[in-house]
Motif scaffolding. Structure first.
Motif, PDB file in Angstrom:
ATOM      1  N   PHE A 103       0.822  -1.201   0.000  1.00  0.00           N
ATOM      2  CA  PHE A 103       0.000   0.000   0.000  1.00  0.00           C
ATOM      3  C   PHE A 103       0.859   1.255   0.000  1.00  0.00           C
ATOM      4  CE2 PHE A 103       0.818  -0.983   4.409  1.00  0.00           C
ATOM      5  CZ  PHE A 103       1.026   0.246   5.008  1.00  0.00           C
ATOM      6  N   GLN A 104       0.166   2.387  -0.168  1.00  0.00           N
ATOM      7  CA  GLN A 104       0.804   3.689  -0.151  1.00  0.00           C
ATOM      8  C   GLN A 104      -0.080   4.609   0.691  1.00  0.00           C
ATOM      9  OE1 GLN A 104       1.054   5.471  -4.054  1.00  0.00           O
ATOM     10  NE2 GLN A 104       3.217   5.900  -3.756  1.00  0.00           N
ATOM     11  N   ASP A 105       0.546   5.391   1.588  1.00  0.00           N
ATOM     12  CA  ASP A 105      -0.251   6.310   2.396  1.00  0.00           C
ATOM     13  C   ASP A 105      -0.491   7.613   1.632  1.00  0.00           C
ATOM     14  OD1 ASP A 105       2.077   7.809   2.646  1.00  0.00           O
ATOM     15  OD2 ASP A 105       2.395   7.328   4.762  1.00  0.00           O
ATOM     16  N   SER A 106      -1.188   8.552   2.249  1.00  0.00           N
ATOM     17  CA  SER A 106      -1.552   9.793   1.561  1.00  0.00           C
ATOM     18  C   SER A 106      -0.334  10.654   1.223  1.00  0.00           C
ATOM     19  CB  SER A 106      -2.533  10.591   2.414  1.00  0.00           C
ATOM     20  OG  SER A 106      -1.955  10.881   3.681  1.00  0.00           O
ATOM     21  N   ASN A 107       0.789  10.437   1.895  1.00  0.00           N
ATOM     22  CA  ASN A 107       2.022  11.176   1.593  1.00  0.00           C
ATOM     23  C   ASN A 107       2.870  10.496   0.524  1.00  0.00           C
ATOM     24  OD1 ASN A 107       1.405  13.104   3.546  1.00  0.00           O
ATOM     25  ND2 ASN A 107       2.370  11.883   5.160  1.00  0.00           N
ATOM     26  N   GLY A 108       2.435   9.353   0.035  1.00  0.00           N
ATOM     27  CA  GLY A 108       3.176   8.619  -0.988  1.00  0.00           C
ATOM     28  C   GLY A 108       4.177   7.635  -0.438  1.00  0.00           C
ATOM     29  N   ASN A 109       4.199   7.448   0.889  1.00  0.00           N
ATOM     30  CA  ASN A 109       5.123   6.494   1.508  1.00  0.00           C
ATOM     31  C   ASN A 109       4.613   5.072   1.318  1.00  0.00           C
ATOM     32  OD1 ASN A 109       6.683   8.643   2.515  1.00  0.00           O
ATOM     33  ND2 ASN A 109       5.318   8.839   4.265  1.00  0.00           N
TER      34      ASN A 109
END
Length: 77
Positions: free
Chosen positions: A21-27
């Motif tokens: 997955f990817q979080d809202s910050n792109g991490n």
């Protein structure tokens, strides 16, 4: 009186998977989970694998409780 059918025997399969997955910050991130899938004849077909992928994602979102996560892939291990 209506006759009852005997219950069919179900086979339970433990599925282990990894969510990418990817979080809202792109991490990026990964998370491993398990789920169970049932079949009537013991064979795990593509339909059950798809169901396992959906179940793993549902469990993941329930566990993380963050709706802004973006699932990129689900690997069955």
């Amino acid at each position: 009186m209506k006759e009852q059918k005997p219950m069919e025997k179900l086979h339970y399969h433990l599925v282990s998977g990894e969510i990418i997955f990817q979080d809202s910050n792109g991490n990026p991130g990964t998370h491993r989970l398990n789920c169970t899938v049932t079949t009537e004849n013991g064979n795990v077909r593509a339909r059950e694998i798809g169901k396992a992928q959906k179940l793993l994602q549902m469990i993941f979102f329930k566990k993380m409780n963050i709706v802004t996560l973006n699932v990129k892939d689900v690997f069955i291990i």
